[in-house]
Motif scaffolding. Structure first.
Motif, mmCIF file in Angstrom:
data_model
loop_
_atom_site.group_PDB
_atom_site.id
_atom_site.type_symbol
_atom_site.label_atom_id
_atom_site.label_comp_id
_atom_site.label_asym_id
_atom_site.label_seq_id
_atom_site.Cartn_x
_atom_site.Cartn_y
_atom_site.Cartn_z
ATOM 1 N N TRP A 133 89.260 52.910 54.807
ATOM 2 C CA TRP A 133 87.955 53.438 54.970
ATOM 3 C C TRP A 133 86.985 53.946 53.801
ATOM 4 O O TRP A 133 87.476 54.483 52.968
ATOM 5 N N HIS A 134 85.876 53.490 53.927
ATOM 6 C CA HIS A 134 85.178 53.744 52.700
ATOM 7 C C HIS A 134 83.806 54.686 53.195
ATOM 8 O O HIS A 134 83.143 54.444 54.178
ATOM 9 N N ASN A 135 83.762 55.764 52.629
ATOM 10 C CA ASN A 135 83.135 56.833 52.973
ATOM 11 C C ASN A 135 81.382 56.707 52.783
ATOM 12 O O ASN A 135 80.757 57.598 52.969
ATOM 13 N N ARG A 136 80.994 55.446 52.468
ATOM 14 C CA ARG A 136 79.561 55.339 52.120
ATOM 15 C C ARG A 136 79.348 53.962 52.831
ATOM 16 O O ARG A 136 80.111 53.092 52.761
ATOM 17 N N PRO A 137 77.835 53.786 53.226
ATOM 18 C CA PRO A 137 77.667 52.384 53.716
ATOM 19 C C PRO A 137 77.631 51.436 52.747
ATOM 20 O O PRO A 137 77.332 51.688 51.631
ATOM 21 N N LEU A 138 77.933 50.035 53.134
ATOM 22 C CA LEU A 138 78.015 48.971 52.154
ATOM 23 C C LEU A 138 77.132 48.005 52.377
ATOM 24 O O LEU A 138 76.940 47.707 53.591
ATOM 25 N N ASP A 139 76.519 47.661 51.338
ATOM 26 C CA ASP A 139 75.522 46.546 51.223
ATOM 27 C C ASP A 139 76.195 45.228 51.360
ATOM 28 O O ASP A 139 76.518 44.672 50.250
ATOM 29 N N LEU A 140 76.257 44.332 52.418
ATOM 30 C CA LEU A 140 77.019 43.016 52.406
ATOM 31 C C LEU A 140 76.343 42.151 51.457
ATOM 32 O O LEU A 140 77.162 41.319 50.651
ATOM 33 N N ASP A 141 74.883 41.884 51.270
ATOM 34 C CA ASP A 141 74.465 41.021 50.643
ATOM 35 C C ASP A 141 74.708 41.164 49.098
ATOM 36 O O ASP A 141 74.838 40.384 48.007
ATOM 37 N N ALA A 142 74.572 42.487 48.698
ATOM 38 C CA ALA A 142 74.784 42.745 47.203
ATOM 39 C C ALA A 142 76.509 42.635 46.998
ATOM 40 O O ALA A 142 76.460 42.092 45.683
ATOM 41 N N MET A 143 77.082 42.832 47.514
ATOM 42 C CA MET A 143 78.686 42.283 47.361
ATOM 43 C C MET A 143 78.851 40.896 47.116
ATOM 44 O O MET A 143 79.502 40.573 46.374
ATOM 45 N N ASN A 144 78.080 40.111 47.984
ATOM 46 C CA ASN A 144 78.117 38.757 47.884
ATOM 47 C C ASN A 144 77.550 38.002 46.628
ATOM 48 O O ASN A 144 78.024 37.282 46.003
ATOM 49 N N ALA A 145 76.535 38.901 46.448
ATOM 50 C CA ALA A 145 75.596 38.197 45.208
ATOM 51 C C ALA A 145 76.502 38.557 43.977
ATOM 52 O O ALA A 145 76.390 37.738 42.944
ATOM 53 N N ALA A 146 77.005 39.641 44.005
ATOM 54 C CA ALA A 146 78.056 39.858 42.777
ATOM 55 C C ALA A 146 79.346 39.337 42.653
ATOM 56 O O ALA A 146 79.649 38.795 41.644
ATOM 57 N N ALA A 147 79.910 38.746 43.856
ATOM 58 C CA ALA A 147 81.047 38.013 43.980
ATOM 59 C C ALA A 147 80.816 36.545 43.500
ATOM 60 O O ALA A 147 81.666 36.318 42.663
#
Length: 367
Positions: A234-248
């Motif tokens: 569980w991550h206690n902050r909302p996650l931005d899917l597009d940002a994570m994929n851009a970084a990946a």
């Protein structure tokens, strides 16, 4: 000797990782002890695994191999009245041998080459320790029906259905029996799903083309599903899917991943990251698929930790790529918790390419 391939899975929660460690409960230790007990070996056999996992990391499909004497498999013919001996599905490439043909030929097929099993024994006798000690079709059994007759002990007479029941098992039947007996001996958090005779040139570690991991995260405001708490972080902050994929995307390819690995003496940190992609499932769960030819220690969890920092806005999209280029461990990279990580698949090349792949993998890589 014969090489056996084991396909297995485990819940890593209560294990101190894969690798055998004195005084600690490990996956390797549990399986080696079980094999030694079932095959009545003098000591536990040594397993070679596709990829060692850390404490708390799970595996849905792990692969290992073990080398044992062919004669040890005759132990699986014993105690049949108690354990049963129904044959399961095929045991792998080159492992199917008709009942009796092992004894007649004195060999077991292992992915093409013939593995010698000792002196030629008459059809119907057990190949291995004590093989060839009875006339064809008349196996020697102790009066209690377990194991060979001791010196001076009367040999039980068998005929008809009883004789058929005591005939030695073929290779497929023996390996299916081994899977069932492992299920009875191993604890419920580790299971060997299949045992097969390994193809020629197979090495569970060095023959592998790639390993595929999944990392599962929930960013639900109220917390994750309690029924999946052992496999989802569980991550206690909302996650931005597009940002994570851009970084990946900036991390893909062959690089020195020293910035995301715990350095080991004499080991290279050069790896080819083939895939790193996040998806959000219908239930809201975020799942990262991570594929590489191999991984160094803590690499996947460090990559995930860096991407989570991007996803919740603490770091910019370009940051993980900048860390990678630095080629030194960055204190800003926090390793993600172990229990969200699961080894999902190990891929191998066609049989004819196994040995070549193993030789290539053993070479130390440079950029």
């Amino acid at each position: 000797m014969v090489r056996l391939r084991l396909d297995l899975g485990y819940d890593g929660t209560d294990f101190s990782g894969w690798a055998r460690q004195p005084g600690r409960r490990t996956v390797q230790g549990e399986i080696e002890q079980a094999l030694g007990r079932i095959l009545r070996l003098a000591g536990p056999p040594a397993l070679t695994v596709a990829g060692r996992t850390d404490a708390g990391v799970h595996a849905r499909h792990q692969v290992a191999h073990v080398d044992v004497a062919v004669g040890c498999l005759s132990e699986l013919d014993r105690n049949r009245r108690r354990g049963g001996a129904a044959a399961g599905p095929g045991a792998g490439a080159g492992s199917v041998v008709e009942a009796g043909s092992v004894a007649e030929a004195g060999a077991v097929v292992a992915g093409g080459p013939v593995v010698q099993a000792g002196p030629v024994a008459p059809a119907g006798s057990v190949v291995g320790e004590g093989a060839g000690s009875a006339d064809a079709g008349t196996p020697v059994v102790a009066s209690d029906g377990v194991g060979p007759a001791a010196d001076g002990e009367a040999v039980a007479a068998v005929d008809g259905d009883a004789a058929a029941e005591e005939l030695p098992l073929d290779v497929d039947e023996r390996l299916a029996t081994l899977v069932r007996r492992l299920a009875g001996v191993l604890p419920p958090d580790v299971r060997v799903h299949r045992v097969s005779v390994a193809s020629e040139g197979f090495d569970a570690r060095f023959s592998a083309l790639s390993r595929r991991y999944a990392y599962r995260v929930s960013d639900a405001p109220g917390g994750g599903d309690p029924l999946r708490r052992r496999e989802v972080v569980w991550h206690n902050r909302p996650l931005d899917l597009d940002a994570m994929n851009a970084a990946a995307e900036r991390l893909l390819g062959e690089h020195d991943f020293a910035a995301f690995c715990k350095k080991r003496e004499g080991a290279t940190t050069i790896r080819e990251l083939q895939r790193l992609r996040w998806v959000r499932q219908d239930d809201g769960l975020l799942v990262a698929t991570v594929v590489a030819d191999a991984f160094c220690h803590s690499m996947v969890r460090a990559l995930v930790g860096a991407l989570l920092a991007v996803g919740d806005g603490r770091r910019p999209v370009a940051w993980p790529g900048q860390v990678l280029a630095g080629a030194v461990r960055d204190s800003g990279v926090h390793v993600a918790p172990a229990h969200g990580l699961c080894l999902e698949e190990v891929r191998y090349p066609p049989v004819e390419e196994l040995a070549v792949r193993a030789a290539a993998t053993r070479r130390v890589r440079t950029l």
